[in-house]
Design a protein around this motif. Structure first.
Motif, PDB file in Angstrom:
ATOM      1  N   SER A   1       1.781   3.581 -13.579  1.00  0.00           N
ATOM      2  CA  SER A   1       1.714   3.860 -12.146  1.00  0.00           C
ATOM      3  C   SER A   1       2.621   2.904 -11.394  1.00  0.00           C
ATOM      4  O   SER A   1       2.966   1.818 -11.879  1.00  0.00           O
ATOM      5  CB  SER A   1       0.280   3.716 -11.635  1.00  0.00           C
ATOM      6  OG  SER A   1      -0.112   2.346 -11.667  1.00  0.00           O
TER       7      SER A   1
ATOM      8  N   ARG B   1       1.743   1.267  -8.753  1.00  0.00           N
ATOM      9  CA  ARG B   1       0.945   0.081  -8.405  1.00  0.00           C
ATOM     10  C   ARG B   1       0.932  -0.919  -9.555  1.00  0.00           C
ATOM     11  O   ARG B   1       1.089  -2.126  -9.348  1.00  0.00           O
ATOM     12  CB  ARG B   1      -0.467   0.517  -8.010  1.00  0.00           C
ATOM     13  CG  ARG B   1      -1.396  -0.644  -7.651  1.00  0.00           C
ATOM     14  CD  ARG B   1      -2.618  -0.128  -6.912  1.00  0.00           C
ATOM     15  NE  ARG B   1      -2.263   0.291  -5.567  1.00  0.00           N
ATOM     16  CZ  ARG B   1      -2.261  -0.509  -4.501  1.00  0.00           C
ATOM     17  NH1 ARG B   1      -2.600  -1.790  -4.639  1.00  0.00           N
ATOM     18  NH2 ARG B   1      -1.939  -0.058  -3.328  1.00  0.00           N
ATOM     19  N   GLU B   2       0.732  -0.414 -10.759  1.00  0.00           N
ATOM     20  CA  GLU B   2       0.739  -1.299 -11.917  1.00  0.00           C
ATOM     21  C   GLU B   2       2.123  -1.930 -12.108  1.00  0.00           C
ATOM     22  O   GLU B   2       2.255  -3.117 -12.425  1.00  0.00           O
ATOM     23  CB  GLU B   2       0.349  -0.527 -13.168  1.00  0.00           C
ATOM     24  CG  GLU B   2       0.306  -1.381 -14.432  1.00  0.00           C
ATOM     25  CD  GLU B   2       0.043  -0.563 -15.685  1.00  0.00           C
ATOM     26  OE1 GLU B   2       0.088  -1.155 -16.791  1.00  0.00           O
ATOM     27  OE2 GLU B   2      -0.177   0.660 -15.572  1.00  0.00           O
TER      28      GLU B   2
ATOM     29  N   ALA C   1       4.327  -2.568  -9.790  1.00  0.00           N
ATOM     30  CA  ALA C   1       4.506  -3.580  -8.751  1.00  0.00           C
ATOM     31  C   ALA C   1       3.855  -4.897  -9.159  1.00  0.00           C
ATOM     32  O   ALA C   1       4.424  -5.980  -8.940  1.00  0.00           O
ATOM     33  CB  ALA C   1       3.928  -3.085  -7.433  1.00  0.00           C
ATOM     34  N   GLY C   2       2.672  -4.821  -9.760  1.00  0.00           N
ATOM     35  CA  GLY C   2       2.007  -6.033 -10.213  1.00  0.00           C
ATOM     36  C   GLY C   2       2.800  -6.767 -11.283  1.00  0.00           C
ATOM     37  O   GLY C   2       2.838  -7.999 -11.303  1.00  0.00           O
TER      38      GLY C   2
ATOM     39  N   ASP D   1       5.020  -6.147  -3.667  1.00  0.00           N
ATOM     40  CA  ASP D   1       3.859  -5.669  -2.926  1.00  0.00           C
ATOM     41  C   ASP D   1       3.539  -4.230  -3.339  1.00  0.00           C
ATOM     42  O   ASP D   1       4.349  -3.324  -3.114  1.00  0.00           O
ATOM     43  CB  ASP D   1       4.157  -5.725  -1.426  1.00  0.00           C
ATOM     44  CG  ASP D   1       2.975  -5.312  -0.574  1.00  0.00           C
ATOM     45  OD1 ASP D   1       2.483  -4.173  -0.736  1.00  0.00           O
ATOM     46  OD2 ASP D   1       2.542  -6.114   0.267  1.00  0.00           O
ATOM     47  N   PRO D   2       2.377  -3.984  -3.920  1.00  0.00           N
ATOM     48  CA  PRO D   2       2.089  -2.631  -4.423  1.00  0.00           C
ATOM     49  C   PRO D   2       1.947  -1.598  -3.308  1.00  0.00           C
ATOM     50  O   PRO D   2       2.387  -0.453  -3.463  1.00  0.00           O
ATOM     51  CB  PRO D   2       0.775  -2.813  -5.194  1.00  0.00           C
ATOM     52  CG  PRO D   2       0.177  -4.069  -4.660  1.00  0.00           C
ATOM     53  CD  PRO D   2       1.306  -4.938  -4.247  1.00  0.00           C
ATOM     54  N   ASP D   3       1.327  -1.989  -2.182  1.00  0.00           N
ATOM     55  CA  ASP D   3       1.207  -1.041  -1.076  1.00  0.00           C
ATOM     56  C   ASP D   3       2.588  -0.678  -0.534  1.00  0.00           C
ATOM     57  O   ASP D   3       2.869   0.484  -0.216  1.00  0.00           O
ATOM     58  CB  ASP D   3       0.353  -1.647   0.046  1.00  0.00           C
ATOM     59  CG  ASP D   3      -1.098  -1.837  -0.363  1.00  0.00           C
ATOM     60  OD1 ASP D   3      -1.584  -1.079  -1.230  1.00  0.00           O
ATOM     61  OD2 ASP D   3      -1.737  -2.759   0.182  1.00  0.00           O
TER      62      ASP D   3
ATOM     63  N   GLU E   1       4.397   1.734  -3.068  1.00  0.00           N
ATOM     64  CA  GLU E   1       3.875   3.098  -3.028  1.00  0.00           C
ATOM     65  C   GLU E   1       4.291   3.808  -1.744  1.00  0.00           C
ATOM     66  O   GLU E   1       4.681   4.983  -1.765  1.00  0.00           O
ATOM     67  CB  GLU E   1       2.345   3.070  -3.137  1.00  0.00           C
ATOM     68  CG  GLU E   1       1.843   2.728  -4.535  1.00  0.00           C
ATOM     69  CD  GLU E   1       0.333   2.798  -4.641  1.00  0.00           C
ATOM     70  OE1 GLU E   1      -0.176   3.068  -5.743  1.00  0.00           O
ATOM     71  OE2 GLU E   1      -0.346   2.578  -3.608  1.00  0.00           O
TER      72      GLU E   1
END
Length: 540
Positions: free
Chosen positions: A397, A399-400, A402-403, A408-410, A413
């Protein structure tokens, strides 16, 4: 009176395109020329380049249906000046460039053709296509004993030319490439340099490798020679008519970069011998300095463990940014530029400064692609169907992902969601990707319109690769005049000293007008330097 180990008419420092063209020109105009090359290999940064040469109003443009004029070329350059371009030297360049190209073709075995790629800001007034020319494949057998000493390009060492790229040759075809290699052919920058070196050899120019110029010698306010180091010994060589500096930039000198360049350099892409030798020697004799805050910027990637001449190898980015289904993001996960536009101006945006955070928010940056991209296009050394290498981060994903990369995951996305919505409309209102002829020329030619470079990022797994602030070269140094003479800090010419290429103060300022935007001026002002040095009477 100086004492010398040897005496020649003209000494050229550096065996790249500017230096060899200067040597060829000086020898053609009656001088005895010696070229000193610091490293063991001949060709300099030019040999590892794509080999394009930006020559306005060149005689090959009509062969591909383009045209140009002095007025149109100067209009284009003026549109890129923003007050920083030396327009007097721009006029000299535009006036001399077509004749210099003919000179190189007449005095060497090189053959050139214009490429259909547009200028780097083609929508600006005067922009067009065909100003960039490139050498055809060149046989290296004629280099004789110097053949093993031609600098090898680390990223594209195979014998291909721009014509191959434009007609879609399979550059991994073992039959075609194998046949060319068996014939000793080279392409791109290596072809340009092989042809120039052979032409100079045929005219009697002498090349000396592993000879690092260190100090200019002055007598009666004129440069009359230099000291160079070779195999642990210092040698003094007299130059009856002049010394021509063509030793490349200073991007590998941390001290000079810190003192001069505006914006961080993380990744030099040139051979690691460009440490400012010519700049230092010129400053020692009170040369005026110009444009040292500028460089030719290139967003770059790093594959750990790859080395060139004992230093980390960095690779340029091109299709990784311009093909569909890729974007670049910063730490906040946000896009910040038209990724598909020319490398110099994309690289410049990486240095945008945030006054509130007192930081460069676009460093570090990352290229983000989806699995559809990986299934369709190469990414640096990885080809479709290959395993995903360890230097590319992968996650199921966004989000994953980005980590994993510290983004920044938000933000990531949201950026991808916004970008995908615009792709559905076949436009990029945020940064204009796909609106320039440049973007489309370097995208996927099998697609239509803006979709040549626009494509959604939607199918996992998703992938990220760190992008570094890289440079092809610095573009500042001793200031020169219309005769390629180096100027002193009081505005006069330093008698007996000339400069050309990346060692000199680049007249284009912050601009990079098109493919070969360094090589074109390097050849032209190298030719001018050689011609004028040869015309001087012997000083001793």
């Amino acid at each position: 009176m100086q004492s010398w180990d040897e005496i020649v008419d003209v000494v050229v420092v550096g065996a790249g395109a500017a230096g060899v063209c200067a040597a060829l020109s000086a020898q053609h105009h009656g001088a005895k020329v010696l070229v000193l090359e610091r490293s063991a290999k001949l060709g300099g940064t030019s040999a590892v380049s794509g080999g394009g040469v930006w020559i306005p109003n060149n005689h090959h443009m009509g062969e591909i249906g383009s045209s140009d004029s002095r007025e149109q070329a100067l209009t284009y350059l003026h549109s890129l000046s923003l007050g920083g371009m030396d327009m007097e030297l721009a006029e000299v360049f535009v006036d001399e460039a077509p004749g210099v190209l003919r000179f190189v073709e007449d005095e060497t075995s090189l053959s050139f053709s214009a490429i259909r790629r547009p200028d780097y800001q083609p929508e600006k007034p005067g922009g067009t296509f065909g100003r960039s020319v490139t050498a055809e494949l060149f046989p290296t057998a004629g280099l004789g004993d110097l053949r093993p000493h031609l600098r090898q390009a680390p990223c594209i060492p195979i014998p291909v030319c721009w014509e191959d790229i434009e007609r879609g040759l399979d550059m991994l075809d073992p039959v075609v490439i194998g046949d060319r290699m068996a014939k000793g052919l080279v392409g791109l920058g290596m072809a340009l340099m092989a042809g120039l070196i052979k032409g100079a050899l045929d005219k009697g120019v002498v090349f000396r490798r592993n000879a690092r110029a260190r100090r200019l010698m002055i007598e009666n306010d004129a440069v009359v020679g230099l000291e160079y180091e070779s195999e642990g010994q210092t040698h003094r060589i007299g130059a009856r008519r002049g010394v021509i500096l063509a030793s490349g930039g200073f991007e590998w000198s941390e001290g000079l970069v810190k003192d001069h360049v505006a914006g961080p350099i993380e990744a030099p892409l040139s051979p690691p011998f460009n440490e400012g030798d010519g700049l230092i020697m010129a400053m020692e004799v009170h040369a005026a300095i110009a444009n040292t805050n500028e460089a030719v910027w290139m967003p770059s990637i790093c594959i750990p463990g790859e080395e060139y001449e004992g230093r980390q190898l960095y690779r340029l980015t091109g299709s990784e940014r311009s093909n569909p289904r890729s974007i670049m993001v910063n730490r906040a996960g946000q896009r910040f530029v038209n990724e598909a536009h020319n490398y110099n101006d994309v690289g410049r945006v990486m240095h945008n400064f945030d006054a509130m955070t007192f930081d460069y928010p676009n460093l570090p940056a990352w290229i983000i692609v989806d699995q559809s991209y990986m299934d369709s296009y190469p990414f640096a050394t990885r080809f479709p169907g290959d395993p995903i290498p360890s230097w590319i981060e992968t996650a199921d994903s966004l989000r994953e992902l980005a980590g994993k990369i510290g983004v920044d995951p938000d933000g990531l996305e949201a950026a991808v969601e916004r970008y995908n919505a615009h792709v559905e409309q076949r436009c990029d209102p945020d940064f204009g990707r796909g609106s320039s002829r440049y973007d489309l020329a370097y995208g996927d030619q099998s697609r239509e319109g803006a979709l040549q470079t626009l494509g959604p990022i939607e199918r996992g797994p998703f992938h990220a690769c760190r992008v570094y602030s890289g440079v092809l070269s610095t573009k500042g140094g001793p200031k020169i005049n219309a005769k390629s003479e180096v100027m002193n800090v009081r505005g006069g010419a330093i008698d007996g000293l000339y400069a050309a290429g990346n060692v000199s103060g680049g007249f284009t300022g912050m601009a990079y007008p098109g493919a070969g935007g360094n090589l074109g001026p390097g050849l032209v002002f190298g030719h001018i330097a050689g011609r004028n040095a040869a015309a001087v009477g012997n000083r001793f």
